[in-house]
Design a protein around this motif. Structure first.
Motif, PDB file in Angstrom:
ATOM      1  N   GLN A 782       4.778 -10.054  -5.342  1.00  0.00           N
ATOM      2  CA  GLN A 782       4.456  -8.599  -5.105  1.00  0.00           C
ATOM      3  C   GLN A 782       3.841  -8.492  -3.973  1.00  0.00           C
ATOM      4  OE1 GLN A 782       3.003  -6.488  -8.417  1.00  0.00           O
ATOM      5  NE2 GLN A 782       2.103  -4.801  -7.153  1.00  0.00           N
ATOM      6  N   LEU A 783       4.230  -7.602  -3.035  1.00  0.00           N
ATOM      7  CA  LEU A 783       3.658  -7.425  -1.741  1.00  0.00           C
ATOM      8  C   LEU A 783       3.124  -5.987  -1.802  1.00  0.00           C
ATOM      9  CD1 LEU A 783       6.357  -8.982   0.596  1.00  0.00           C
ATOM     10  CD2 LEU A 783       4.211  -9.850  -0.297  1.00  0.00           C
ATOM     11  N   PRO A 784       2.005  -5.737  -0.847  1.00  0.00           N
ATOM     12  CA  PRO A 784       1.457  -4.364  -0.598  1.00  0.00           C
ATOM     13  C   PRO A 784       2.343  -3.531   0.485  1.00  0.00           C
ATOM     14  CG  PRO A 784       0.380  -6.095   1.028  1.00  0.00           C
ATOM     15  CD  PRO A 784       1.360  -7.018   0.065  1.00  0.00           C
ATOM     16  N   ILE A 785       3.553  -3.958   0.598  1.00  0.00           N
ATOM     17  CA  ILE A 785       4.366  -3.102   1.632  1.00  0.00           C
ATOM     18  C   ILE A 785       5.382  -2.618   0.623  1.00  0.00           C
ATOM     19  CG2 ILE A 785       5.854  -3.264   3.778  1.00  0.00           C
ATOM     20  CD1 ILE A 785       4.264  -5.866   4.416  1.00  0.00           C
ATOM     21  N   SER A 786       5.919  -1.338   0.793  1.00  0.00           N
ATOM     22  CA  SER A 786       7.077  -0.695   0.015  1.00  0.00           C
ATOM     23  C   SER A 786       8.111  -0.504   0.999  1.00  0.00           C
ATOM     24  CB  SER A 786       6.530   0.540  -0.768  1.00  0.00           C
ATOM     25  OG  SER A 786       5.884   1.413   0.109  1.00  0.00           O
ATOM     26  N   ASP A 787       7.976  -0.535   2.288  1.00  0.00           N
ATOM     27  CA  ASP A 787       8.913   0.014   3.278  1.00  0.00           C
ATOM     28  C   ASP A 787      10.187  -0.934   3.422  1.00  0.00           C
ATOM     29  OD1 ASP A 787       9.945   1.759   5.916  1.00  0.00           O
ATOM     30  OD2 ASP A 787       9.970  -0.531   6.617  1.00  0.00           O
ATOM     31  N   ASN A 788      11.175  -0.548   2.838  1.00  0.00           N
ATOM     32  CA  ASN A 788      12.543  -1.088   2.656  1.00  0.00           C
ATOM     33  C   ASN A 788      13.075  -2.063   3.958  1.00  0.00           C
ATOM     34  OD1 ASN A 788      14.596  -2.133   0.757  1.00  0.00           O
ATOM     35  ND2 ASN A 788      16.101  -0.972   2.080  1.00  0.00           N
ATOM     36  N   ASN A 789      12.807  -1.307   5.143  1.00  0.00           N
ATOM     37  CA  ASN A 789      13.431  -2.135   6.418  1.00  0.00           C
ATOM     38  C   ASN A 789      12.329  -3.328   6.753  1.00  0.00           C
ATOM     39  OD1 ASN A 789      15.444  -0.501   6.836  1.00  0.00           O
ATOM     40  ND2 ASN A 789      14.379   1.097   8.067  1.00  0.00           N
ATOM     41  N   ALA A 790      11.116  -3.167   6.510  1.00  0.00           N
ATOM     42  CA  ALA A 790      10.083  -3.998   6.786  1.00  0.00           C
ATOM     43  C   ALA A 790      10.425  -5.148   5.745  1.00  0.00           C
ATOM     44  CB  ALA A 790       8.588  -3.686   6.713  1.00  0.00           C
ATOM     45  N   LEU A 791      10.695  -4.993   4.571  1.00  0.00           N
ATOM     46  CA  LEU A 791      10.966  -6.138   3.509  1.00  0.00           C
ATOM     47  C   LEU A 791      12.382  -6.686   3.652  1.00  0.00           C
ATOM     48  CD1 LEU A 791       9.639  -3.971   0.344  1.00  0.00           C
ATOM     49  CD2 LEU A 791       8.694  -5.967   1.498  1.00  0.00           C
ATOM     50  N   LYS A 792      13.171  -6.002   4.160  1.00  0.00           N
ATOM     51  CA  LYS A 792      14.499  -6.671   4.695  1.00  0.00           C
ATOM     52  C   LYS A 792      14.316  -7.574   5.694  1.00  0.00           C
ATOM     53  CE  LYS A 792      19.432  -5.591   5.140  1.00  0.00           C
ATOM     54  NZ  LYS A 792      20.387  -4.507   5.473  1.00  0.00           N
ATOM     55  N   ASP A 864       8.742   2.365 -14.635  1.00  0.00           N
ATOM     56  CA  ASP A 864       7.644   1.595 -15.367  1.00  0.00           C
ATOM     57  C   ASP A 864       7.233   0.513 -14.527  1.00  0.00           C
ATOM     58  OD1 ASP A 864       6.173   0.407 -17.358  1.00  0.00           O
ATOM     59  OD2 ASP A 864       7.505  -0.100 -18.522  1.00  0.00           O
ATOM     60  N   ALA A 865       6.080   0.722 -13.870  1.00  0.00           N
ATOM     61  CA  ALA A 865       5.402  -0.180 -12.954  1.00  0.00           C
ATOM     62  C   ALA A 865       4.560  -1.370 -13.708  1.00  0.00           C
ATOM     63  CB  ALA A 865       4.201   0.210 -12.060  1.00  0.00           C
ATOM     64  N   SER A 866       4.521  -1.071 -15.032  1.00  0.00           N
ATOM     65  CA  SER A 866       4.153  -2.220 -15.768  1.00  0.00           C
ATOM     66  C   SER A 866       4.949  -3.475 -16.106  1.00  0.00           C
ATOM     67  CB  SER A 866       3.367  -1.879 -17.128  1.00  0.00           C
ATOM     68  OG  SER A 866       4.684  -1.250 -17.944  1.00  0.00           O
ATOM     69  N   GLY A 867       5.944  -3.189 -15.827  1.00  0.00           N
ATOM     70  CA  GLY A 867       7.199  -4.225 -15.828  1.00  0.00           C
ATOM     71  C   GLY A 867       7.327  -5.292 -14.725  1.00  0.00           C
ATOM     72  N   LEU A 868       6.630  -4.966 -13.351  1.00  0.00           N
ATOM     73  CA  LEU A 868       7.141  -5.282 -12.291  1.00  0.00           C
ATOM     74  C   LEU A 868       6.705  -7.100 -12.351  1.00  0.00           C
ATOM     75  CD1 LEU A 868       8.256  -5.251  -9.402  1.00  0.00           C
ATOM     76  CD2 LEU A 868       6.002  -4.479  -8.636  1.00  0.00           C
ATOM     77  N   GLU A 869       5.505  -7.201 -12.947  1.00  0.00           N
ATOM     78  CA  GLU A 869       5.281  -8.899 -12.592  1.00  0.00           C
ATOM     79  C   GLU A 869       6.384  -9.452 -13.690  1.00  0.00           C
ATOM     80  OE1 GLU A 869       1.443 -11.523 -14.062  1.00  0.00           O
ATOM     81  OE2 GLU A 869       1.206  -9.269 -13.915  1.00  0.00           O
ATOM     82  N   ALA A 870       6.727  -8.917 -14.819  1.00  0.00           N
ATOM     83  CA  ALA A 870       7.599  -9.867 -15.670  1.00  0.00           C
ATOM     84  C   ALA A 870       8.912  -9.896 -15.017  1.00  0.00           C
ATOM     85  CB  ALA A 870       7.760  -9.095 -17.309  1.00  0.00           C
ATOM     86  N   ALA A 871       9.382  -8.757 -14.359  1.00  0.00           N
ATOM     87  CA  ALA A 871      10.521  -8.803 -13.588  1.00  0.00           C
ATOM     88  C   ALA A 871      10.737 -10.041 -12.539  1.00  0.00           C
ATOM     89  CB  ALA A 871      10.906  -7.535 -12.967  1.00  0.00           C
ATOM     90  N   LEU A 872       9.590 -10.237 -11.857  1.00  0.00           N
ATOM     91  CA  LEU A 872       9.600 -11.178 -10.493  1.00  0.00           C
ATOM     92  C   LEU A 872       9.521 -12.576 -11.457  1.00  0.00           C
ATOM     93  CD1 LEU A 872       7.055  -9.397  -8.294  1.00  0.00           C
ATOM     94  CD2 LEU A 872       9.570  -9.725  -8.003  1.00  0.00           C
ATOM     95  N   ALA A 873       8.617 -12.680 -12.506  1.00  0.00           N
ATOM     96  CA  ALA A 873       8.836 -13.699 -13.193  1.00  0.00           C
ATOM     97  C   ALA A 873      10.233 -14.389 -13.761  1.00  0.00           C
ATOM     98  CB  ALA A 873       7.749 -13.804 -14.429  1.00  0.00           C
ATOM     99  N   ALA A 874      10.919 -13.274 -14.034  1.00  0.00           N
ATOM    100  CA  ALA A 874      12.335 -13.505 -14.730  1.00  0.00           C
ATOM    101  C   ALA A 874      13.528 -14.095 -13.528  1.00  0.00           C
ATOM    102  CB  ALA A 874      12.852 -12.268 -15.243  1.00  0.00           C
ATOM    103  N   ILE A 875      13.170 -14.148 -12.416  1.00  0.00           N
ATOM    104  CA  ILE A 875      14.079 -14.371 -11.307  1.00  0.00           C
ATOM    105  C   ILE A 875      14.058 -16.085 -11.529  1.00  0.00           C
ATOM    106  CG2 ILE A 875      14.238 -14.997  -9.008  1.00  0.00           C
ATOM    107  CD1 ILE A 875      14.612 -12.128  -9.300  1.00  0.00           C
TER     108      ILE A 875
END
Length: 880
Positions: A782-792, A864-875
């Motif tokens: 998880q990163l403190p950046i949400s800009d899609n272009n920067a992440l890409k 649902d932001a509470s599921g973000l950590e679990a989503a990343l772990a599921a990778i």
């Protein structure tokens, strides 16, 4: 004898027998809610048999364009596989409305086939109805006795209800029929097997050529039969079959009807047409199938478009799009033609049928432009579908039923094409799962369309109910002639037919009238007014207690009607203005208008410019201010209307007399059955509210008039005032908005640069956080950046530096979670990994959201932001 001569002989023969020759109705069924397309010769004449309309003559004959691609009569998937199935076909017919009956009909059919067309009598057999004890229907002795004066009795074959009793549908006129069959086998085959044994036995060379239907009964909703007061004759002879028999060729497709189209395909593809068929010829070729499909479907698509069914995403237009796409699939995958060709073949068709169906030739530029646009679009879609197959998430080498259905529903891939491609890749297809998904879709469609219609309860046996609503909105002295109950999705309503009515039935784009009926002191609200063919009925919530009242008072909702009239007259002024500004190629392709607004579809191949829209508006409002008086001519012979230069719409069925609406002979003159203002000044004001594309070669203008236009402009003023107030009433509001936009862009660029700088700062740290999972370098953080272009950009740089990666970045912005996934190209190609599929599944499972994208990079979001950590772990678990 050529096909043109065969057709001409038919019409000339029946004209000599006192029949009036009538033109083919449009192939698209207008005004008949039971049909999407005309699928038989009698369908356009149904009202004459039902007694709702008086025929132009007691004897008529015609050749009718028909299409069978939906509902019970669906021949689409059989076309190309044999020599006799078609989508579009011609049906030759002669009709008697209470005039001649069995004797004349049968004797004339025999005379035409044997004396005019010279079909050998020893190749013909006839069938008659043998009766049905359960329904107390007797043997058709009259037909039998007539036939035995012309043909040996051992060639008169009795058959049951399935073969020799014709019914329009679950309800309606019906009766026994007598068919004529022709044996087209070689003399050697005929010597081996008697043709009697092959009649109605599905032998492709012993075929029905003509059916004489004798309408004696009416089938009621309870399945009982009642005698019709006037007995009629309905005959049908498939033109393509007749040509085959007269020209004595192997199949329908071997006649001269098809040769010009096959010649073109042979030249274009470099492949010869061999006339082979699966199941008949051991050495049949798929290219022969493809050529038949392309030639047949071209006819269906071209004439349907000329008759008003422009390819689209719904209704009749969707069916035409499916047919066109099936043709493209065949020439693309079988004939190896990778560019549009149907539009090139269309002029050949127009020339071939110009003398009998001139509407195609008259619109050839429009039809070819529409077909070309559709071909180009589907060829792109086809390539996308092939790419989609390449990136399917196929498990255990099996394409799931849902995936196969998606390929059909989204990309137009039939199951056989999916099977073919799957075999090439070493996969199989779950065909049972596909059938389940297809059945579920059909069931959903069936439930959506489910309705039950009761029998008409006839109080007074009258036809040709009079519409008086052009002249009056209130009426006394009406009475009910018949009514019936209708249930739609469980809701009960009633349809009432009056002897006279001021209520306008929905038609010509204009909505139906609403209002009130009074049966004595009892009020009944009219919810809508519609028509079925020409029968006008009123939709009501409840039946009056005194349904047989002889002085029903009718009151049309006057405010709604007057506003609707303004919008209808405005469409005429708009049509003329569009032709003046854009060119005379502009033709109406559809319209809808009610009391609030109007919608006008027209033939044009590019978006209107702002200047063109303003000029059209200016012309229409100028004509409104001129307060032009309506010039209405009723019951005008159509020849006089044509001579006067009236605009006639292709795809409409006109009678011998028409209604002509003129607003200044030099400006607007159209044939129209709708309601109009007495002077254009009553329209008030005209304002275009939108201009869009609705289909290839068809644009749509949306507009409003009078009070609706005032409300539209008032809403714009309110928005302007709100913006002006927010900007604190600047002297130059346009400059103020422009400055605000420029400042916003500058701020956005600063934010993007800051995000890129932050991403670069994070890159070296993230490079050391990769983990190896099943030989793949995985990073999920998880990163403190949400800009899609920067992440890409960050993901692309890390992939370039590390390689063989699956990178997942999570972010939260305004309490909304998002995930971006980047997968190395080699993993997409070699392991079939798909970022779009992966990110969509994670978002659905953990974030209560969705998303997608390309196999190499995709994004998704959720709530649902509470599921973000679990989503990343599921990778990692997905890659293990």
């Amino acid at each position: 004898m050529t096909s043109r001569e065969i057709r001409r002989h038919f019409l000339d023969f029946f004209e000599s027998k006192g029949h009036k020759i009538i033109p083919s109705a449009p192939m698209v069924a207008h005004g008949d809610p039971t049909l999407m397309f005309i699928n038989s010769g009698m369908a356009p004449l149904k009202d004459f048999f039902l007694g709702n309309q008086t025929p132009p003559s007691k004897r008529v004959a015609d050749t009718q364009k028909c299409l069978r691609v939906s509902g019970k009569h669906n021949d689409l998937e059989d076309v190309g596989m044999d020599g006799y199935h078609h989508t579009m076909f011609e049906m030759l017919g002669n009709w008697s409305f209470g005039d001649y009956f069995k004797k004349d009909a049968l004797e004339w059919s025999w005379e035409l086939l044997t004396d005019v067309y010279k079909i050998p009598k020893d190749r013909l057999y006839v069938s008659v109805f043998k009766g049905d004890e359960e329904q107390n229907l007797p043997f058709d002795q009259e037909a039998y006795d007539t036939w035995k004066t012309m043909i040996a009795e051992d060639r008169i074959l009795p058959f049951g209800k399935k073969e020799n009793f014709w019914e329009m549908g679950d309800q309606g006129p019906c009766g026994p029929c007598s068919e004529i069959h022709v044996d087209l086998r070689s003399d050697e085959e005929r010597a081996r097997v008697d043709g009697r044994a092959l009649v109605n036995a599905d032998d492709p060379n012993v075929i029905e050529i003509w059916n004489n239907v004798f309408m004696q009964f009416n089938r009621k909703a309870d399945k009982s039969l009642e005698e019709l007061p006037a007995k009629s004759v309905d005959t049908g002879m498939g033109f393509e079959r007749l040509v085959r028999a007269v020209q004595n060729v192997k199949s329908n497709y071997d006649s001269d009807l098809w040769r010009p189209l096959f010649n073109f395909l042979e030249k274009y593809s470099g492949v010869a047409y061999g006339g082979t068929y699966p199941g008949v010829d051991a050495d049949f070729t798929k290219t022969d199938i493809a050529m038949r499909v392309v030639a047949d479907h071209l006819r269906a698509v071209s004439f349907a478009i000329a008759d008003g069914a422009v390819p689209s995403s719904g209704g009749a237009g969707y069916v035409i799009r499916r047919i066109l796409r099936r043709a493209v699939r065949y020439y693309y995958s079988v004939l190896n033609i990778k560019e549009p060709i149907l539009y090139r073949m269309c002029p050949l068709l127009a020339e071939e049928f110009g003398d009998v169906f001139p509407e195609l030739k008259a619109q050839i530029n429009f039809v070819t432009e529409v077909i070309l646009s559709e071909e180009k679009a589907f060829l792109r879609t086809l390539e996308s579908g092939l790419k989609r197959i390449d990136h399917l998430d196929v498990k255990n080498n099996v394409v799931s039923g849902e995936q196969a259905f998606e390929l059909l529903d989204t990309y137009g891939f039939p199951i056989d094409l999916t099977n073919l491609i799957a075999r090439e890749k070493g996969w199989t297809v779950d065909e049972e799962g596909f059938k389940v998904a297809l059945a579920q879709q059909k069931e959903r469609s069936r439930k959506d369309a489910a309705r039950q219609v009761g029998d008409w309860m006839v109080l007074r046996d009258e036809s040709d109910a009079a519409f008086v609503g052009y002249d009056q909105l209130e009426l006394e002295g009406a009475y009910v002639t018949k009514y019936r109950t209708i249930q739609i999705k469980g809701e009960t309503q009633y349809q009432i037919v009056l002897n006279r009515t001021p209520f306008y039935p929905e038609g010509g784009g204009q909505v139906g009238d609403t209002g009130m009926m009074y049966f004595g002191s009892e009020p009944v609200r009219v919810l809508d007014t519609k028509k079925e063919n020409t029968l006008v009925f009123h939709l009501v919530e409840q039946l009056p207690e005194n349904i047989d009242h002889e002085n029903v008072v009718c009151q049309v909702n006057e405010r709604k009607r007057r506003l609707t009239e303004g919008n209808h007259s405005a469409t005429h002024l708009l049509h003329a203005a569009l032709r003046q500004v854009l060119g005379t190629h502009v033709q109406q392709k559809g319209s809808y208008l009610d009391e609030n607004a109007l919608r006008f579809d027209f033939q044009h191949f590019q978006k209107m410019t702002d200047d063109e829209i303003l000029e059209v508006e200016r012309i229409v409002n100028e004509k409104i201010r001129e307060n032009i008086a309506l010039d209405e001519q009723r019951s005008l012979p159509i020849a006089e209307a044509q001579k006067a230069g009236a605009m006639m719409l292709f795809g409409e069925k006109y009678g011998e007399t028409v209604r002509m609406i003129t607003f200044d002979p030099a400006y607007s003159r159209e044939l129209c059955g709708g309601c109009h203002v007495s002077h254009t000044g009553k329209i008030g004001y005209f304002k275009i509210t939108g201009e869009t594309a609705v289909a290839a070669g068809v644009r749509r203008v949306e507009a409003t008039t009078g009070a609706g236009a005032e409300a539209f402009i008032r809403a714009l003023e309110q928005k302007f005032d709100a913006v002006n107030a927010a900007l604190k009433s600047p002297k130059d509001i346009i400059k103020a908005v422009t400055d605000l936009q420029e400042n916003s862009k500058k701020q956005q660029k600063i934010i993007e640069q800051q995000n890129l700088m932050m991403a670069n700062l994070l890159r070296s740290d993230l490079r050391g956080k990769f983990e190896t999972v099943n030989g793949i370098n995985v990073l999920a953080v998880q990163l403190p950046i949400s800009d899609n272009n920067a992440l890409k950009t960050l993901a692309a740089e890390l992939d370039r530096e590390v390689g063989n990666t699956v990178i997942a970045f999570g972010a939260i912005s305004d309490d909304k979670p998002s995930i971006s996934i980047k997968i190395s190209d080699n993993l997409v190609k070699e392991k079939g990994l798909n970022a779009g599929t992966m990110v969509r599944e994670l978002a659905q499972q953990f974030l209560k959201g969705g998303g997608g994208g390309q196999p190499g990079f995709a994004t998704a979001g959720g709530t649902d932001a509470s599921g973000l950590e679990a989503a990343l772990a599921a990778i990692k678990s997905k890659l293990a």
